[in-house]
Design a protein around this motif. Structure first.
Motif, PDB file in Angstrom:
ATOM      1  N   VAL A   1     -35.915 -17.435   8.332  1.00 49.99           N
ATOM      2  CA  VAL A   1     -34.798 -17.266   7.396  1.00 49.99           C
ATOM      3  C   VAL A   1     -35.351 -16.788   6.056  1.00 49.99           C
ATOM      4  N   VAL A   2     -34.667 -15.820   5.478  1.00 47.54           N
ATOM      5  CA  VAL A   2     -35.021 -15.324   4.148  1.00 47.54           C
ATOM      6  C   VAL A   2     -33.998 -15.879   3.163  1.00 47.54           C
ATOM      7  N   GLU A   3     -34.499 -16.482   2.101  1.00 49.82           N
ATOM      8  CA  GLU A   3     -33.600 -17.030   1.084  1.00 49.82           C
ATOM      9  C   GLU A   3     -33.990 -16.514  -0.293  1.00 49.82           C
ATOM     10  N   PRO A   4     -33.044 -16.085  -1.113  1.00 51.69           N
ATOM     11  CA  PRO A   4     -31.629 -15.859  -0.819  1.00 51.69           C
ATOM     12  C   PRO A   4     -31.443 -14.546  -0.070  1.00 51.69           C
ATOM     13  N   MET A   5     -30.228 -14.250   0.338  1.00 49.90           N
ATOM     14  CA  MET A   5     -29.983 -13.020   1.098  1.00 49.90           C
ATOM     15  C   MET A   5     -29.492 -11.902   0.173  1.00 49.90           C
ATOM     16  N   ARG A   6     -29.782 -12.054  -1.105  1.00 46.90           N
ATOM     17  CA  ARG A   6     -29.381 -11.034  -2.065  1.00 46.90           C
ATOM     18  C   ARG A   6     -30.427 -10.929  -3.151  1.00 46.90           C
TER      19      ARG A   6
ATOM     20  N   THR B   1     -24.896 -14.525  14.758  1.00 47.50           N
ATOM     21  CA  THR B   1     -25.150 -14.903  13.362  1.00 47.50           C
ATOM     22  C   THR B   1     -25.041 -13.672  12.464  1.00 47.50           C
ATOM     23  N   ALA B   2     -25.471 -12.533  13.004  1.00 42.97           N
ATOM     24  CA  ALA B   2     -25.315 -11.290  12.235  1.00 42.97           C
ATOM     25  C   ALA B   2     -23.833 -11.063  11.940  1.00 42.97           C
ATOM     26  N   ALA B   3     -22.979 -11.400  12.899  1.00 43.18           N
ATOM     27  CA  ALA B   3     -21.546 -11.153  12.738  1.00 43.18           C
ATOM     28  C   ALA B   3     -20.962 -11.917  11.561  1.00 43.18           C
ATOM     29  N   SER B   4     -21.431 -13.154  11.335  1.00 43.97           N
ATOM     30  CA  SER B   4     -20.843 -13.896  10.219  1.00 43.97           C
ATOM     31  C   SER B   4     -21.297 -13.307   8.888  1.00 43.97           C
ATOM     32  N   ASP B   5     -22.542 -12.820   8.823  1.00 42.61           N
ATOM     33  CA  ASP B   5     -22.978 -12.132   7.587  1.00 42.61           C
ATOM     34  C   ASP B   5     -22.048 -10.957   7.307  1.00 42.61           C
ATOM     35  N   ILE B   6     -21.812 -10.168   8.352  1.00 41.32           N
ATOM     36  CA  ILE B   6     -20.999  -8.964   8.180  1.00 41.32           C
ATOM     37  C   ILE B   6     -19.578  -9.341   7.759  1.00 41.32           C
ATOM     38  N   TYR B   7     -19.068 -10.396   8.347  1.00 38.97           N
ATOM     39  CA  TYR B   7     -17.721 -10.853   8.006  1.00 38.97           C
ATOM     40  C   TYR B   7     -17.631 -11.199   6.509  1.00 38.97           C
ATOM     41  N   TYR B   8     -18.601 -12.006   6.035  1.00 44.00           N
ATOM     42  CA  TYR B   8     -18.565 -12.419   4.614  1.00 44.00           C
ATOM     43  C   TYR B   8     -18.735 -11.213   3.683  1.00 44.00           C
ATOM     44  N   LEU B   9     -19.656 -10.339   4.047  1.00 48.15           N
ATOM     45  CA  LEU B   9     -19.960  -9.198   3.177  1.00 48.15           C
ATOM     46  C   LEU B   9     -18.805  -8.209   3.158  1.00 48.15           C
ATOM     47  N   TYR B  10     -18.231  -7.990   4.306  1.00 47.53           N
ATOM     48  CA  TYR B  10     -17.085  -7.091   4.425  1.00 47.53           C
ATOM     49  C   TYR B  10     -15.956  -7.580   3.505  1.00 47.53           C
ATOM     50  N   HIS B  11     -15.603  -8.850   3.611  1.00 50.45           N
ATOM     51  CA  HIS B  11     -14.519  -9.364   2.778  1.00 50.45           C
ATOM     52  C   HIS B  11     -14.891  -9.340   1.297  1.00 50.45           C
ATOM     53  N   ALA B  12     -16.155  -9.627   1.005  1.00 51.52           N
ATOM     54  CA  ALA B  12     -16.592  -9.627  -0.401  1.00 51.52           C
ATOM     55  C   ALA B  12     -16.479  -8.215  -0.987  1.00 51.52           C
ATOM     56  N   LEU B  13     -16.863  -7.212  -0.221  1.00 49.21           N
ATOM     57  CA  LEU B  13     -16.814  -5.835  -0.725  1.00 49.21           C
ATOM     58  C   LEU B  13     -15.366  -5.352  -0.849  1.00 49.21           C
ATOM     59  N   VAL B  14     -14.529  -5.743   0.103  1.00 47.01           N
ATOM     60  CA  VAL B  14     -13.108  -5.366   0.017  1.00 47.01           C
ATOM     61  C   VAL B  14     -12.499  -6.001  -1.243  1.00 47.01           C
ATOM     62  N   ASP B  15     -12.810  -7.266  -1.506  1.00 50.64           N
ATOM     63  CA  ASP B  15     -12.280  -7.934  -2.701  1.00 50.64           C
ATOM     64  C   ASP B  15     -12.773  -7.237  -3.968  1.00 50.64           C
ATOM     65  N   HIS B  16     -14.035  -6.805  -3.952  1.00 53.21           N
ATOM     66  CA  HIS B  16     -14.577  -6.116  -5.121  1.00 53.21           C
ATOM     67  C   HIS B  16     -13.820  -4.810  -5.365  1.00 53.21           C
TER      68      HIS B  16
ATOM     69  N   ALA C   1     -23.339 -17.268   3.534  1.00 57.51           N
ATOM     70  CA  ALA C   1     -23.956 -16.752   4.757  1.00 57.51           C
ATOM     71  C   ALA C   1     -25.047 -17.710   5.223  1.00 57.51           C
ATOM     72  N   LEU C   2     -25.862 -18.193   4.279  1.00 58.70           N
ATOM     73  CA  LEU C   2     -26.979 -19.066   4.661  1.00 58.70           C
ATOM     74  C   LEU C   2     -26.500 -20.390   5.267  1.00 58.70           C
TER      75      LEU C   2
ATOM     76  N   TRP D   1     -28.105 -21.246   8.843  1.00 59.44           N
ATOM     77  CA  TRP D   1     -28.932 -22.425   9.137  1.00 59.44           C
ATOM     78  C   TRP D   1     -28.404 -23.235  10.314  1.00 59.44           C
ATOM     79  N   LYS D   2     -27.083 -23.219  10.483  1.00 61.44           N
ATOM     80  CA  LYS D   2     -26.538 -23.936  11.657  1.00 61.44           C
ATOM     81  C   LYS D   2     -26.943 -23.212  12.937  1.00 61.44           C
TER      82      LYS D   2
END
Ligand code: APR
Ligand code: PHB
Length: 390
Positions: free
Chosen positions: A272-277, A301-316, A332-333, A337-338
């Motif tokens: 795991v790489v922390e943080p992811m940004r 697990t990749a899918a949940s990253d994409i889900y969070y990032l997608y929504h974050a970018l749309v909100d931006h 995402a982390l 981790w789970k």
């Protein structure tokens, strides 16, 4: 060239993000080091959790997956000469997984990017992110002798474990948490009828084995091997002999063996790489985390990253709301981790660890005993296997 989101890596993560953003009017360019044929030649796992499949449908690429993918309502764990079923549907209140090869899924994503006029540049060499800690990041890459530049608002690193994105973050700004296992999985793909319509994970004193499948006529089998072994050490006959030894008799005798059409060894690793940004560079998928394949969590697990990032970018872009981007790494982390915990646990449960003490081996057996004697323990396994909520 200018775009809004520059994506490094044309694997499932990069393509899915690009497709989802496109549908919301956000421009992307995907830079992929290899040719499309090369990317589509990789054989990877193929168990999709419910939320991943839902994201594919949202991206309008779920049609073939829904037609050809197989719904699995359970799987088996074999040990001590018997096999016991984990009834996913019953244990999770109706949830299941979809077996659909990652290679097929990546093909569907490429087709969709073509259909929607997406820009995916293959053969992009020496891709480099620049000025990622400023508000004007850009990417450079080379095609032959020509160096090209892409200016963007954000860079997303979807370039897998060996990619350049993670490496472009200063060492003192990230932390790598890692466990390397002393074994790998030797995998064989063969055009034979799978021995079981549902997956069989097998724990055996000679080592772990897995009977999986891609379709009713395509089998995918694995055995645990020392990390020092190479594919050339294993003929097809030796592979199937060893696989048979690790399975209950009823499974071994029912197995149809055949010539391998692909054979490879994958080392097992947790990372795991922390943080992811870092600044305006966001990491997603295998670029930020790796799991051993035991719990089938990698792609999911990749899918949940994409889900969070997608929504974050749309909100931006649609609301000028940056809260999603600010909290991306943390959110995402938490799920990453789970997935790490579950993959590590499944790996510990089912593999032979050469350095384990007799005490640890007894604990491992007890863990299996407990699992199949407790509905609650099994429910926890099932809940993780079908995927925790995003
Ligand atoms: N420049 C451009 N592209 C790159 C670079 C680079 N320097 N380095 C790697 N790539 C590309 C790879 O060629 C690959 O196509 O990035 C892509 C990364 O894809 P994956 O490794 O498949 O990673 P990801 O898209 O995050 O997929 C999730 O889940 O089941 C697991 O490991 C499995 O691939 C799967 C992953
Ligand atoms: C596979 O089919 O390749 C596969 C299935 C389940 C796993 C890992 C790999 O846990």
């Amino acid at each position: 060239m200018r775009t809004q989101v520059g994506i490094i890596g044309g694997g499932p993560s990069g393509l899915l993000l690009s497709q989802l953003l496109h549908l919301r009017g956000i421009e992307t360019v995907v830079l992929e080091k290899h040719s499309r044929e090369y990317v589509l030649g990789r054989i990877r796992a193929g168990v999709l959790e419910h939320s991943f499949a839902a994201l594919m449908r949202e991206a309008q690429v779920g049609e073939r997956m829904d037609r050809e993918g197989q719904i699995h309502e359970g799987f088996f764990i074999a040990h001590d000469g018997i096999k016991e079923r984990v009834d996913l549907r019953a244990l999770t209140g109706g949830k299941t997984v979809l077996v659909y090869g990652q290679t097929e899924l990546t093909r569907d994503l490429y087709d969709a990017r073509d259909r929607f006029g997406g820009v995916v540049i293959h053969g992009a060499e020496d891709v480099r992110p620049h000025a990622i800690d400023t508000s004007r990041p850009y990417l450079t890459y080379r095609v032959g002798a020509d160096v090209e530049r892409i200016d963007c608002d954000y860079v997303v690193g979807c370039d897998g474990f060996h990619g350049v994105s993670r490496q472009s973050i200063p060492n003192d700004k990230i932390r790598l948490l890692e466990r390397v296992y002393p074994f790998g999985w030797l995998g064989v793909l063969s055009r034979t009828k799978p021995v079981s319509p549902e997956l069989i994970y097998a724990a055996h004193e000679r080592g772990f084995a897995l009977c999986s499948l891609r379709s009713p006529s395509l089998s995918r089998y694995y055995i645990q091997v020392p990390v020092t072994d190479s594919v050339d050490d294993w003929s097809d006959e030796q592979f199937f002999d060893e696989l048979h030894r690790r399975l209950p008799d009823e499974v071994a005798t029912a197995m149809i063996t055949g010539t391998s059409i692909e054979k490879s060894i994958a080392p097992l690793r947790s990372l795991v790489v922390e943080p992811m940004r870092f600044g305006n560079l966001f990491l997603a998928g295998d670029a930020a985390h790796i799991v051993p394949p035991t719990g089938a969590r990698g792609l999911n697990t990749a899918a949940s990253d994409i889900y969070y990032l997608y929504h974050a970018l749309v909100d931006h872009y649609s609301k000028r709301d940056d809260r999603g981007l600010e909290s991306y790494s943390e959110r995402a982390l938490a799920r990453v981790w789970k997935g790490q915990r579950f993959s590590w646990w499944m790996t510990m449960l089912l593999h032979q660890f050469p350095d384990n003490s007799p005490y640890e081996n007894r604990l491992q057996k007890t863990e299996l005993d407990y699992l199949f004697s407790s509905e609650k323990a099994l429910a926890s396994l099932a809940e993780n296997y079908v995927g925790l909520p995003f």
